[in-house]
Write a protein that holds these residues in place. Structure first.
Motif, PDB file in Angstrom:
ATOM      1  N   ASP A   9      36.505  -3.237  48.825  1.00 33.74           N
ATOM      2  CA  ASP A   9      37.201  -1.855  47.912  1.00 33.74           C
ATOM      3  C   ASP A   9      36.585  -2.264  46.505  1.00 33.74           C
ATOM      4  N   PRO A  10      36.053  -1.619  45.597  1.00 33.35           N
ATOM      5  CA  PRO A  10      35.675  -1.562  44.203  1.00 33.35           C
ATOM      6  C   PRO A  10      37.068  -2.194  43.663  1.00 33.35           C
ATOM      7  N   THR A  11      36.519  -3.236  42.871  1.00 36.47           N
ATOM      8  CA  THR A  11      37.066  -3.356  41.872  1.00 36.47           C
ATOM      9  C   THR A  11      37.636  -2.720  40.635  1.00 36.47           C
ATOM     10  N   GLN A  12      38.884  -3.517  39.542  1.00 33.95           N
ATOM     11  CA  GLN A  12      38.887  -2.394  38.613  1.00 33.95           C
ATOM     12  C   GLN A  12      38.405  -2.363  37.913  1.00 33.95           C
ATOM     13  N   GLU A  13      37.184  -3.668  37.426  1.00 32.76           N
ATOM     14  CA  GLU A  13      36.479  -3.774  36.099  1.00 32.76           C
ATOM     15  C   GLU A  13      35.153  -2.509  36.523  1.00 32.76           C
ATOM     16  N   GLU A  14      34.915  -2.764  38.350  1.00 34.79           N
ATOM     17  CA  GLU A  14      34.088  -1.263  38.559  1.00 34.79           C
ATOM     18  C   GLU A  14      34.743  -0.011  38.833  1.00 34.79           C
ATOM     19  N   LEU A  15      35.681   0.265  39.479  1.00 35.18           N
ATOM     20  CA  LEU A  15      36.438   1.936  39.101  1.00 35.18           C
ATOM     21  C   LEU A  15      36.406   1.976  37.794  1.00 35.18           C
ATOM     22  N   LEU A  82      38.240  -6.406  30.093  1.00 33.91           N
ATOM     23  CA  LEU A  82      38.081  -5.683  31.489  1.00 33.91           C
ATOM     24  C   LEU A  82      36.969  -5.767  31.903  1.00 33.91           C
ATOM     25  N   CYS A  83      35.971  -4.890  31.383  1.00 39.55           N
ATOM     26  CA  CYS A  83      35.021  -4.411  32.159  1.00 39.55           C
ATOM     27  C   CYS A  83      33.612  -4.745  32.500  1.00 39.55           C
ATOM     28  N   PRO A  84      33.390  -4.790  33.328  1.00 40.63           N
ATOM     29  CA  PRO A  84      31.823  -5.519  33.939  1.00 40.63           C
ATOM     30  C   PRO A  84      30.501  -5.986  32.727  1.00 40.63           C
ATOM     31  N   LYS A  85      31.009  -4.954  31.932  1.00 43.40           N
ATOM     32  CA  LYS A  85      30.004  -4.357  30.376  1.00 43.40           C
ATOM     33  C   LYS A  85      30.348  -3.182  29.872  1.00 43.40           C
ATOM     34  N   ASN A  86      30.121  -3.410  27.819  1.00 43.10           N
ATOM     35  CA  ASN A  86      30.559  -2.860  27.039  1.00 43.10           C
ATOM     36  C   ASN A  86      29.296  -2.503  27.360  1.00 43.10           C
ATOM     37  N   HIS A  87      30.054  -0.569  26.737  1.00 47.25           N
ATOM     38  CA  HIS A  87      28.932   0.165  26.252  1.00 47.25           C
ATOM     39  C   HIS A  87      28.865   0.310  24.783  1.00 47.25           C
ATOM     40  N   ALA A  88      28.873   0.413  23.871  1.00 51.52           N
ATOM     41  CA  ALA A  88      29.279   0.475  22.574  1.00 51.52           C
ATOM     42  C   ALA A  88      27.976   1.335  22.005  1.00 51.52           C
ATOM     43  N   ILE A  89      28.603   2.604  21.018  1.00 52.07           N
ATOM     44  CA  ILE A  89      27.286   3.306  20.546  1.00 52.07           C
ATOM     45  C   ILE A  89      27.369   2.787  19.093  1.00 52.07           C
ATOM     46  N   PRO A  90      26.613   1.836  19.094  1.00 55.21           N
ATOM     47  CA  PRO A  90      26.743   1.898  17.154  1.00 55.21           C
ATOM     48  C   PRO A  90      26.400   3.074  16.404  1.00 55.21           C
ATOM     49  N   ASP A  91      26.957   2.897  15.233  1.00 53.11           N
ATOM     50  CA  ASP A  91      26.890   4.200  13.949  1.00 53.11           C
ATOM     51  C   ASP A  91      24.759   4.186  14.059  1.00 53.11           C
ATOM     52  N   ILE A  92      24.430   2.978  13.912  1.00 52.82           N
ATOM     53  CA  ILE A  92      22.766   2.739  13.996  1.00 52.82           C
ATOM     54  C   ILE A  92      22.223   1.201  14.658  1.00 52.82           C
ATOM     55  N   THR A  93      21.047   1.593  14.683  1.00 49.47           N
ATOM     56  CA  THR A  93      20.950   0.591  15.907  1.00 49.47           C
ATOM     57  C   THR A  93      19.498   0.418  14.495  1.00 49.47           C
ATOM     58  N   PHE A  94      19.023  -0.794  14.243  1.00 53.75           N
ATOM     59  CA  PHE A  94      17.518  -0.852  14.189  1.00 53.75           C
ATOM     60  C   PHE A  94      16.963  -2.292  14.821  1.00 53.75           C
ATOM     61  N   ALA A  95      15.160  -1.483  14.959  1.00 54.61           N
ATOM     62  CA  ALA A  95      14.607  -2.994  15.447  1.00 54.61           C
ATOM     63  C   ALA A  95      13.577  -1.981  14.288  1.00 54.61           C
ATOM     64  N   PRO A  96      12.218  -3.303  15.052  1.00 49.80           N
ATOM     65  CA  PRO A  96      10.632  -3.691  14.281  1.00 49.80           C
ATOM     66  C   PRO A  96      10.259  -2.679  14.933  1.00 49.80           C
ATOM     67  N   ARG A  97       9.429  -1.308  14.322  1.00 53.12           N
ATOM     68  CA  ARG A  97       9.061  -0.502  14.894  1.00 53.12           C
ATOM     69  C   ARG A  97       7.936  -0.487  15.748  1.00 53.12           C
ATOM     70  N   GLU A  98       7.052  -1.770  15.811  1.00 47.34           N
ATOM     71  CA  GLU A  98       5.845  -2.274  17.167  1.00 47.34           C
ATOM     72  C   GLU A  98       6.913  -2.405  17.779  1.00 47.34           C
ATOM     73  N   LEU A  99       8.490  -2.624  18.023  1.00 47.54           N
ATOM     74  CA  LEU A  99       8.553  -2.195  20.044  1.00 47.54           C
ATOM     75  C   LEU A  99       8.626  -1.075  20.172  1.00 47.54           C
ATOM     76  N   ARG A 100       8.593  -0.105  19.415  1.00 46.04           N
ATOM     77  CA  ARG A 100       9.299   0.898  19.919  1.00 46.04           C
ATOM     78  C   ARG A 100      10.203   1.197  21.042  1.00 46.04           C
ATOM     79  N   LEU A 101      11.543   0.722  20.802  1.00 43.20           N
ATOM     80  CA  LEU A 101      12.733   0.032  21.423  1.00 43.20           C
ATOM     81  C   LEU A 101      13.121   1.286  21.841  1.00 43.20           C
ATOM     82  N   PHE A 102      12.885   2.124  21.301  1.00 42.94           N
ATOM     83  CA  PHE A 102      13.932   3.765  21.293  1.00 42.94           C
ATOM     84  C   PHE A 102      12.949   4.485  22.176  1.00 42.94           C
ATOM     85  N   ARG A 103      11.338   5.017  21.960  1.00 38.88           N
ATOM     86  CA  ARG A 103      10.759   5.392  23.119  1.00 38.88           C
ATOM     87  C   ARG A 103      11.066   5.153  24.863  1.00 38.88           C
ATOM     88  N   GLY A 104      11.045   6.731  25.388  1.00 40.05           N
ATOM     89  CA  GLY A 104      11.398   6.883  26.804  1.00 40.05           C
ATOM     90  C   GLY A 104      13.121   5.181  26.926  1.00 40.05           C
TER      91      GLY A 104
END
Length: 193
Positions: A9-15, A82-104
């Protein structure tokens, strides 16, 4: 007659995670899974967006390393609460442009390569001040900038270790706050007031 294999059975965290990922968030709202709690937030007000714009303009114009930013990308962060992973949406996320982190990138991406996240307090300031701080530290995000509109303060958190940041630098609105490399400039805060 052969016995059928019984799936556990799935755990509470998985559910909880499965329920969160299946949410159909109303237009204009965002949903996050932070420390075992599903948080649905309404669209921010104009002052919130103005503070975000003030940060983005300075980062783009003054950073020593060219940056890219996203205000809509969700980050998958290490386990907490209680969760297996946190899922957050920051107001702004920055990364060096050379990484092209957000592409795709998918709607929910790992936080590897993120240089800084920024939060501007709104309807749930305690979540921005505490819960998200711990999530971002667990994810090893080097810098977390918090613009606290209620307190009239800007706080830069750095040097993440385990579930918190070990360096905290705060400035009242109107006083600059130094952003270390790869940014390498003082963020002006007077217009946040």
């Amino acid at each position: 007659m052969t016995a059928m294999a019984h799936e556990p059975d799935p755990t509470q965290e998985e559910l909880l995670l499965e329920s969160f990922l299946a949410l159909e968030t109303p237009e204009g709202f965002k949903a996050e899974l932070i420390e075992g709690e599903i948080i649905v937030s309404p669209a921010p007000d104009g002052d919130h967006q103005d503070a975000i714009d003030l940060i983005v303009v300075q980062v783009y114009g003054r950073s020593r390393v060219p940056m890219q930013q996203s205000g809509n990308t969700g980050l998958i962060l290490p386990r907490g609460g209680l969760c297996p992973k946190n899922h957050a949406i920051p107001d702004i996320t920055f990364a060096p442009r050379e990484l092209r982190l957000f592409r795709g990138a998918p709607a929910w991406m790992p936080c590897t390569g993120v240089a800084m996240v920024a939060e501007v307090t709104s309807t749930r300031p305690q979540g921005d001040r505490v819960a998200k701080r711990h999530c971002y530290a667990r994810g090893g995000i080097p810098l977390h900038l918090l613009v606290d509109r209620e307190e009239g303060m800007v706080t830069l958190l750095s040097e993440p270790v385990a579930a918190d940041y070990t360096e905290v630098h705060a400035a009242a609105f109107g006083k600059p706050i130094a952003l270390p490399e790869p940014f390498g400039f003082e963020l002006e805060t007077a217009d946040f007031a």
